[in-house]
Scaffold this motif. Structure first.
Motif, PDB file in Angstrom:
ATOM      1  N   GLU A 101      11.842  19.359 -14.946  1.00  0.00           N
ATOM      2  CA  GLU A 101      11.693  19.956 -16.276  1.00  0.00           C
ATOM      3  C   GLU A 101      11.115  18.949 -17.253  1.00  0.00           C
ATOM      4  O   GLU A 101      10.378  19.294 -18.167  1.00  0.00           O
ATOM      5  CB  GLU A 101      13.067  20.435 -16.757  1.00  0.00           C
ATOM      6  N   PHE A 102      11.453  17.673 -17.038  1.00  0.00           N
ATOM      7  CA  PHE A 102      10.983  16.585 -17.894  1.00  0.00           C
ATOM      8  C   PHE A 102      10.159  15.608 -17.055  1.00  0.00           C
ATOM      9  O   PHE A 102      10.471  15.368 -15.885  1.00  0.00           O
ATOM     10  CB  PHE A 102      12.159  15.845 -18.538  1.00  0.00           C
ATOM     11  N   ILE A 103       9.148  15.031 -17.691  1.00  0.00           N
ATOM     12  CA  ILE A 103       8.291  14.040 -17.037  1.00  0.00           C
ATOM     13  C   ILE A 103       8.443  12.707 -17.760  1.00  0.00           C
ATOM     14  O   ILE A 103       8.288  12.634 -18.989  1.00  0.00           O
ATOM     15  CB  ILE A 103       6.803  14.461 -17.075  1.00  0.00           C
ATOM     16  N   ALA A 104       8.758  11.669 -16.999  1.00  0.00           N
ATOM     17  CA  ALA A 104       8.791  10.311 -17.540  1.00  0.00           C
ATOM     18  C   ALA A 104       7.715   9.500 -16.833  1.00  0.00           C
ATOM     19  O   ALA A 104       7.545   9.614 -15.612  1.00  0.00           O
ATOM     20  CB  ALA A 104      10.154   9.673 -17.331  1.00  0.00           C
ATOM     21  N   PHE A 105       6.988   8.692 -17.597  1.00  0.00           N
ATOM     22  CA  PHE A 105       5.913   7.880 -17.033  1.00  0.00           C
ATOM     23  C   PHE A 105       6.330   6.411 -16.999  1.00  0.00           C
ATOM     24  O   PHE A 105       7.039   5.924 -17.884  1.00  0.00           O
ATOM     25  CB  PHE A 105       4.632   8.030 -17.855  1.00  0.00           C
ATOM     26  N   LEU A 106       5.875   5.727 -15.974  1.00  0.00           N
ATOM     27  CA  LEU A 106       6.115   4.288 -15.867  1.00  0.00           C
ATOM     28  C   LEU A 106       4.916   3.655 -15.191  1.00  0.00           C
ATOM     29  O   LEU A 106       4.568   4.024 -14.065  1.00  0.00           O
ATOM     30  CB  LEU A 106       7.387   4.013 -15.053  1.00  0.00           C
TER      31      LEU A 106
ATOM     32  N   CYS B 211      18.680  13.416 -25.775  1.00  0.00           N
ATOM     33  CA  CYS B 211      17.928  13.756 -26.995  1.00  0.00           C
ATOM     34  C   CYS B 211      17.394  15.186 -26.918  1.00  0.00           C
ATOM     35  O   CYS B 211      17.461  15.942 -27.891  1.00  0.00           O
ATOM     36  CB  CYS B 211      16.772  12.778 -27.195  1.00  0.00           C
ATOM     37  N   PHE B 212      16.852  15.551 -25.764  1.00  0.00           N
ATOM     38  CA  PHE B 212      16.343  16.911 -25.585  1.00  0.00           C
ATOM     39  C   PHE B 212      17.475  17.937 -25.681  1.00  0.00           C
ATOM     40  O   PHE B 212      17.312  19.009 -26.266  1.00  0.00           O
ATOM     41  CB  PHE B 212      15.647  17.047 -24.229  1.00  0.00           C
ATOM     42  N   GLU B 213      18.621  17.612 -25.109  1.00  0.00           N
ATOM     43  CA  GLU B 213      19.735  18.550 -25.133  1.00  0.00           C
ATOM     44  C   GLU B 213      20.295  18.719 -26.530  1.00  0.00           C
ATOM     45  O   GLU B 213      20.711  19.822 -26.916  1.00  0.00           O
ATOM     46  CB  GLU B 213      20.826  18.079 -24.171  1.00  0.00           C
ATOM     47  N   GLN B 214      20.305  17.632 -27.298  1.00  0.00           N
ATOM     48  CA  GLN B 214      20.816  17.700 -28.662  1.00  0.00           C
ATOM     49  C   GLN B 214      19.824  18.378 -29.610  1.00  0.00           C
ATOM     50  O   GLN B 214      20.217  18.914 -30.643  1.00  0.00           O
ATOM     51  CB  GLN B 214      21.122  16.288 -29.176  1.00  0.00           C
TER      52      GLN B 214
ATOM     53  N   SER C  67      14.294  21.778 -29.697  1.00  0.00           N
ATOM     54  CA  SER C  67      12.919  21.977 -30.160  1.00  0.00           C
ATOM     55  C   SER C  67      12.014  20.808 -29.810  1.00  0.00           C
ATOM     56  O   SER C  67      10.785  20.904 -29.923  1.00  0.00           O
ATOM     57  CB  SER C  67      12.901  22.184 -31.686  1.00  0.00           C
ATOM     58  N   LEU C  68      12.594  19.674 -29.367  1.00  0.00           N
ATOM     59  CA  LEU C  68      11.789  18.487 -29.075  1.00  0.00           C
ATOM     60  C   LEU C  68      10.868  18.715 -27.883  1.00  0.00           C
ATOM     61  O   LEU C  68      11.263  19.296 -26.876  1.00  0.00           O
ATOM     62  CB  LEU C  68      12.693  17.289 -28.766  1.00  0.00           C
ATOM     63  N   GLY C  69       9.638  18.192 -28.012  1.00  0.00           N
ATOM     64  CA  GLY C  69       8.704  18.231 -26.903  1.00  0.00           C
ATOM     65  C   GLY C  69       8.576  16.900 -26.200  1.00  0.00           C
ATOM     66  O   GLY C  69       8.277  16.850 -25.005  1.00  0.00           O
ATOM     67  N   SER C  70       8.791  15.797 -26.941  1.00  0.00           N
ATOM     68  CA  SER C  70       8.693  14.471 -26.323  1.00  0.00           C
ATOM     69  C   SER C  70       9.607  13.493 -27.035  1.00  0.00           C
ATOM     70  O   SER C  70       9.882  13.618 -28.230  1.00  0.00           O
ATOM     71  CB  SER C  70       7.242  13.951 -26.343  1.00  0.00           C
TER      72      SER C  70
ATOM     73  N   GLY D  11       1.519  21.438 -32.219  1.00  0.00           N
ATOM     74  CA  GLY D  11       2.881  21.641 -32.690  1.00  0.00           C
ATOM     75  C   GLY D  11       3.987  21.054 -31.848  1.00  0.00           C
ATOM     76  O   GLY D  11       5.157  21.404 -32.044  1.00  0.00           O
ATOM     77  N   CYS D  12       3.674  20.161 -30.928  1.00  0.00           N
ATOM     78  CA  CYS D  12       4.706  19.534 -30.096  1.00  0.00           C
ATOM     79  C   CYS D  12       5.505  18.542 -30.947  1.00  0.00           C
ATOM     80  O   CYS D  12       4.960  17.567 -31.460  1.00  0.00           O
ATOM     81  CB  CYS D  12       4.069  18.822 -28.905  1.00  0.00           C
ATOM     82  N   GLU D  13       6.784  18.770 -31.065  1.00  0.00           N
ATOM     83  CA  GLU D  13       7.645  17.929 -31.880  1.00  0.00           C
ATOM     84  C   GLU D  13       8.057  16.681 -31.100  1.00  0.00           C
ATOM     85  O   GLU D  13       8.474  16.775 -29.939  1.00  0.00           O
ATOM     86  CB  GLU D  13       8.886  18.721 -32.298  1.00  0.00           C
ATOM     87  N   ALA D  14       7.952  15.520 -31.744  1.00  0.00           N
ATOM     88  CA  ALA D  14       8.269  14.247 -31.092  1.00  0.00           C
ATOM     89  C   ALA D  14       9.293  13.482 -31.912  1.00  0.00           C
ATOM     90  O   ALA D  14       9.372  13.626 -33.135  1.00  0.00           O
ATOM     91  CB  ALA D  14       7.008  13.404 -30.921  1.00  0.00           C
ATOM     92  N   ASN D  15      10.076  12.657 -31.224  1.00  0.00           N
ATOM     93  CA  ASN D  15      11.063  11.843 -31.919  1.00  0.00           C
ATOM     94  C   ASN D  15      11.305  10.561 -31.145  1.00  0.00           C
ATOM     95  O   ASN D  15      10.900  10.421 -29.983  1.00  0.00           O
ATOM     96  CB  ASN D  15      12.381  12.611 -32.087  1.00  0.00           C
TER      97      ASN D  15
END
Length: 322
Positions: A80-85, A103-106, A109-112, A188-192
């Protein structure tokens, strides 16, 4: 199905690759898969990966660049989530994946979610911690444009957002992370931030971001591509000159740090077209910006060395007589 897919593109990084994989294995969050995309390596990569065969999913492609390699990883990812390294980076905080998922669970609306990073040398020795949220607390479209505070190895992003924008731009050999966050923000991807220094980012002779000419060319191409959009918000259209000025001065500093003084002068000269200042104010601002960029990267700037350069002096003379 793993909830997080960790994508590691690699090209001739056999001496660092194991450390990258091990930093994932040490994560407290264990609901992940590791996808290695070998971008046509000719070194000992296969031998390095042998002990990890039961822990990774391995894919090979002819050398096409890390953007194309990451896109292959995204296509194969199940999470469901992608992390890059990056293969020459490593995660220094065992809670990185757990806290980013939190962070996503809390905030659904977050996209990244993005982290800070530690600049280290080729041996992994700390040079400086970078906490971008100190200068850029809000990750909106204007902030991405002006400051570009992105490090690919610190990103976690919802898979569906990557699918919406079609992943990375495979035409870009570098700066495709900047291009990606701009395209995401535009739709419109929300980031934090997760406000921790969680990534060890290596600075050493030979890693791709040290290719200064390609870096400059790609970064300017990203801006050209972005501002070619015909439907940009009015406030964003109004800051185009400011963005281009700031970017050109940063590129000039980068050229200076790598010893390409003719290129430094060329990019500074280009920045004049977009400068909001008078000539002398612009020159003063160049020096101040060079000092700031040096500090941000754990380096020191000797102003006398800079201003004594024949390339600098020739540029200043040309500015003052024209």
């Amino acid at each position: 199905m793993p909830r997080v897919s960790v994508i590691i593109p690699t090209y001739n990084c056999d001496r660092f690759l194991a450390e990258a994989i091990d930093s994932v294995s040490r994560q407290t969050y264990q609901d992940y898969e590791i996808i290695i995309v070998d971008d046509g390596s000719t070194d000992q990569t296969c031998q390095v990966l042998e002990p990890y065969r039961n822990k990774i999913r391995y894919f090979y492609q002819d050398n096409q660049g890390s953007a194309v390699a990451r896109n292959l990883g995204i296509k194969q990812a199940k999470g469901e989530f992608i992390a890059f390294l990056d293969a020459d980076d490593f995660w220094i905080v065992p809670e990185k994946l757990a806290e980013q998922v939190n962070c996503f669970e809390q905030q659904p609306s977050l996209g990244s979610v993005h982290t800070g990073w530690r600049i280290v040398d080729g041996n992994g020795k700390k040079m400086i911690d970078v906490e971008p949220w100190c200068d850029v607390p809000n990750l909106d479209l204007e902030s991405w444009l002006m400051y570009k505070p992105v490090k690919t190895s610190g990103i976690m992003i919802r898979h569906n957002w990557l699918q919406q924008v079609g992943g990375f731009d495979g035409e870009l050999r570098q700066s495709h992370d900047v291009d990606l966050v701009l395209r995401l923000a535009l739709i419109g991807c929300e980031a934090n931030w997760w406000r921790r220094v969680a990534v060890g980012y290596r600075r050493y002779q030979g890693n791709t971001t040290r290719n200064t000419q390609t870096q400059a060319k790609c970064l300017l191409k990203v801006l050209d591509k972005f501002f070619a959009h015909g439907d940009l918000p009015k406030p964003i259209q109004k800051i185009e000159s400011q963005v281009r000025y700031h970017t050109l001065v940063w590129i000039a500093w980068y050229q200076y740090e790598q010893g390409f003084y003719d290129e430094m002068a060329r990019f500074l000269n280009q920045s004049l077209e977009y400068s909001p200042y008078y000539k002398m104010e612009t020159i003063s601002d160049w020096v101040e910006q060079f000092k700031k960029f040096s500090v941000q990267n754990g380096l020191s700037l000797d102003i006398c060395v800079l201003t004594d350069l024949p390339n600098w002096q020739k540029l200043i003379v040309n500015i003052m007589v024209n």
